[in-house]
Structures are given as structure tokens and as C-alpha cells.
Design an enzyme around this catalytic site. Structure first.
Site, PDB file in Angstrom:
ATOM      1  CB  SER A 171      -1.045  -0.070   1.029  1.00 29.10           C
ATOM      2  OG  SER A 171      -2.009   0.993   0.897  1.00 29.10           O
ATOM      3  CG  ASP A 173      -4.700  -1.824   0.440  1.00 24.67           C
ATOM      4  OD1 ASP A 173      -3.573  -2.433   1.190  1.00 24.67           O
ATOM      5  OD2 ASP A 173      -4.957  -0.658   0.640  1.00 24.67           O
TER       6      ASP A 173
END
Length: 414
Positions: A42, A207
Site C-alpha cells: 500500500s 490493497d
């Protein structure tokens, strides 16, 4: 000195600048060439991608060189409001009949290319350190990773055909936080994975923090000392008088899930620190140091680590509560996060390696100083950090004075 591995956690731009400060400290100590692998998730993947892009032009000579090639690029990115730019672009190019989150997901890699990566392909990245950029595969429920030579999934196996896959696509998949982005679609019709016969035509990647927000699996699976830089959040209980909105309740459900996954991983890692250390942003530097001292001193000879400043513990706790959005960050927020990351990295290498193993290291008592990162008054720093804990949907969408000096348009790198 033994080579070691680094993990850059998720946590939006908070993680981006936390990890930036940590790597800069490695350069300052002159041991960045000992990093054999970076595993990122991320917001940490944004930092890792920019570092890897800079290393195409060779190793960093010193911190001035690092700042010119990396810090300046990421601070410029932080001063702009990436989220607002994405919103504006999605409105301006609203041609397809699609939901906003779907449009954001489609445009995410395009905007990352414009802001940071300029079309850089994974196969053009340097060989060292090996960079593993982690996402989550919704089809297989497993971690999906990108590197310069292959893509990998525990169920699908490995695919060594990464021709035409850009750095921006990998970072976008790793950073596609579910509350804002639909999963990023990756066309794999002409790419074979060696662990499955029925091939997917399209992968849906979200993610990396959904599966592992620490990027820890690469640390535990491969032999070598490791340092995990953890900038993830610590969620607080709601006050008895708090009345959450519908959106707040829905996001809380995801927060509970992500928080518990991260906590379970932290407990697993802390049971076996024999090969590495985990440095946590939500704990002050002295809380990190105390844990390391207690753990390592109970296992063998006492370790020699310096004294870290305890005067700023209240500001460190404020940093741990900064928002994780991809919005506009104040110069003070970026500087303070970099300082926090630098302190923890400094602790990590001094726990893992003795003076004999690091003969060229500056005196071990030297630690990153707050004054080297910001010259602002403590009261001003606290005001900025207090304000930065609040999430605002339209923060930076219209001009403001978050930073006195802002560029209106961030041009592509020349």
C-alpha cells in the site's frame, strides 16, 4: 556486515513518509547497500517504487543525493492532493457509464504514472535490492506479488511473463484501498501461471493490506535478518457519546477486520524475533526500545543501544493517529513522519548488528534529531498534527494554505 531485508507496511501517505525517513536513515548510516530485499504494501509501495526507480541511475552517494532523487519527488507528491486530482480527473473524463469507485480504480495507475513513474516497466527496475510489491487477489484469497521478473500467487503459482506491466500498475494494485477503489483489474489472458490449469482472464487485485498490511510473509519465508517498519493504525474505542454515521459504521466493520489481522501477525512475529525486529509507529521510540531490550537481553548477551529522546512522546502518539488518506500533507506532517521512521530504523539496525559488524557506522550513540527534520516550534507542530488527525473528504480539493508553497500542477518527470 550481513545483508538484511526491509518491510514497508501499509498506511496511506502516513506510511509513505514514515518509510521514506527510515530508508533515508539507512543512506545516512551508509548501509543502504546491505538491503537485499524490500517487501512493500500500500502506502509503503509508493515509497519503495520511487526508491527503486531512483536506483536505476545507480546507488545513492549520500543523503543529499537521496533527497534530490527520492525525498524531493515524494514531498512534491505529498504537497499535491492525489485524491483530489483523481476526483477531478474522473469528473473531467466521465465518459463511461460506471460507478465512481470503478472509475477511480481505472484511472489510478494512469495518475500514478503522471505523478511518479512516467511509464516505468517492472522489468526495467534494478536487480538489487529485490523489490516485492504485494497486493491481495480476491479470486484466490491470497497474497499476490509483483517483482521485476515474475508475478506470484500461492494458488496460481508463478508467472514469469511480466512484459508490459508497469510499476504504476503494481503500486496501484498494492494501494487500492477498498473504501475508495474497486479492485484493480489485471489482464492475464496471455500470461500463464505454473500452478493452475484453468487460467483466469482477468485478476481482481485489491490493497495488499487486506491480506497482510505488514508485508511480513517475505520476511518470515526467507532466511536473513529483517526489519519490519510498521506504520499501520491503532483504532480507538468509540466514546460512549459518539453517534456514528452509516458510512462510519460500514468503515468500522472493515477496520475491525484489518486491525485484527494485523494484530495476529504482530503477535506471530513477536514470538520469534530471532532473525529480525518489528518497529511500530503506534508505540513511541522508547516503548519500541524497551521491548527490544527486554526481548534480546532475555535471550543472550545484553545489547548496546543508544538513548532516544523521550521529550516528544506526545507528538509521536499524535503521529500514530494521522489520517491514512492519499490527500494533501503538510510539510510538518511529512517531516515528522520521516523523523519517526528514521528513529525506528536507527533502533532496528543497532539491535540487529553489533559494533563489530558495522565498523564504519557512526558512533552508536548518535540518533536522528528532530531539529534535523523541522525547525518549527513545538506548539506549531502539535497544532498541525492535531489538525491532521481529522479526515476531510474535500481536503485540498480547493486551494488552501496547508502549505504556503504549492505547485498548481505536478508535471511529468523530464
Amino acid at each position: 556486515m550481513t545483508e538484511f531485508k526491509l518491510s514497508f507496511s501499509g498506511g496511506g501517505l502516513r506510511a509513505t513518509f514514515f518509510c521514506l525517513g527510515a530508508y533515508r536513515r539507512l543512506v545516512e548510516l551508509g548501509i543502504d547497500d546491505k538491503v537485499k530485499l524490500i517487501s512493500s504494501v500500500s502506502g509503503g509501495s509508493i515509497t519503495a517504487g520511487v526508491i527503486m526507480q531512483a536506483l536505476i541511475d545507480g546507488p545513492f552517494e549520500d543523503t543529499n543525493d537521496f533527497d534530490r532523487r527520492v525525498t524531493t519527488v515524494l514531498k512534491r507528491f505529498g504537497r499535491e492532493n492525489f485524491r483530489a486530482s483523481l476526483l477531478r480527473r474522473s469528473i473531467r473524463f466521465n465518459i463511461r457509464p460506471e460507478l465512481p469507485r470503478t472509475r477511480f480504480s481505472r484511472m489510478f495507475p494512469e495518475l500514478l504514472n503522471d505523478y511518479l513513474f512516467n511509464g516505468l516497466m517492472l522489468e526495467d527496475l534494478p536487480e538489487k535490492p529485490l523489490w516485492i510489491c504485494n497486493a491481495t487477489n480476491l479470486q484466490t484469497l491470497k497474497r499476490f506479488s509483483f517483482s521485476r521478473t515474475q508475478m506470484c500467487d500461492e494458488r496460481l503459482g508463478k508467472c514469469r511473463n511480466i512484459n508490459g506491466i508497469s510499476t504504476a500498475e503494481a503500486v496501484a494494485a498494492s494501494s487500492a484501498f477498498p473504501m475508495m477503489f474497486e479492485p484493480v483489474k489485471l489482464d492475464v489472458k496471455k500470461r500463464e501461471f505454473d500452478g493452475i490449469e484453468d487460467q483466469y482472464a482477468t485478476l481482481h487485485l485489491t490493497d495488499g493490506g487486506v491480506y497482510d498490511n505488514l508485508g511480513s510473509e517475505e520476511m518470515l519465508e526467507r532466511s536473513a535478518p529483517y526489519i519490519i517498519l510498521d506504520a499501520s493504525a491503532r483504532y480507538k474505542p468509540w466514546e460512549t457519546s459518539f453517534k456514528p454515521s452509516y458510512a462510519g459504521r460500514q468503515s468500522r466493520i472493515m477496520n475491525v477486520s484489518l486491525d485484527q489481522v494485523a494484530e495476529l501477525r504482530k503477535k506471530l512475529i513477536r514470538k520469534d524475533h530471532s532473525r529480525g525486529v518489528q518497529l511500530i509507529n503506534v508505540e513511541t521510540i522508547n516503548e519500541n526500545a524497551a521491548f527490544q531490550m527486554n526481548y534480546w537481553n532475555s535471550r543472550g548477551p545484553a545489547i548496546n543501544i543508544p538513548a532516544y529522546p523521550s521529550l516528544y512522546a506526545d507528538m509521536e502518539r499524535m503521529l500514530a493517529s494521522l489520517r491514512t488518506d492519499l490527500d494533501q500533507f503538510h510539510d510538518i506532517e511529512m517531516a515528522m513522519l520521516m523523523w519517526a521512521g528514521a528513529m525506528r530504523l536507527d533502533l532496528g539496525v543497532k539491535v540487529l548488528f553489533s559494533e563489530e559488524e558495522m565498523p564504519l557506522l557512526k558512533p552508536r550513540k548518535n540518533v536522528p534529531l528532530l531539529a534535523d527534520y523541522t525547525v518549527e516550534s513545538i506548539s506549531k507542530i502539535k497544532r498541525v498534527l492535531q489538525k491532521g488527525q481529522r479526515r476531510k473528504i474535500l481536503r485540498g480539493f480547493f486551494p488552501d494554505d496547508t502549505n504556503k508553497k504549492r505547485t498548481k500542477v505536478l508535471k511529468k518527470p523530464s
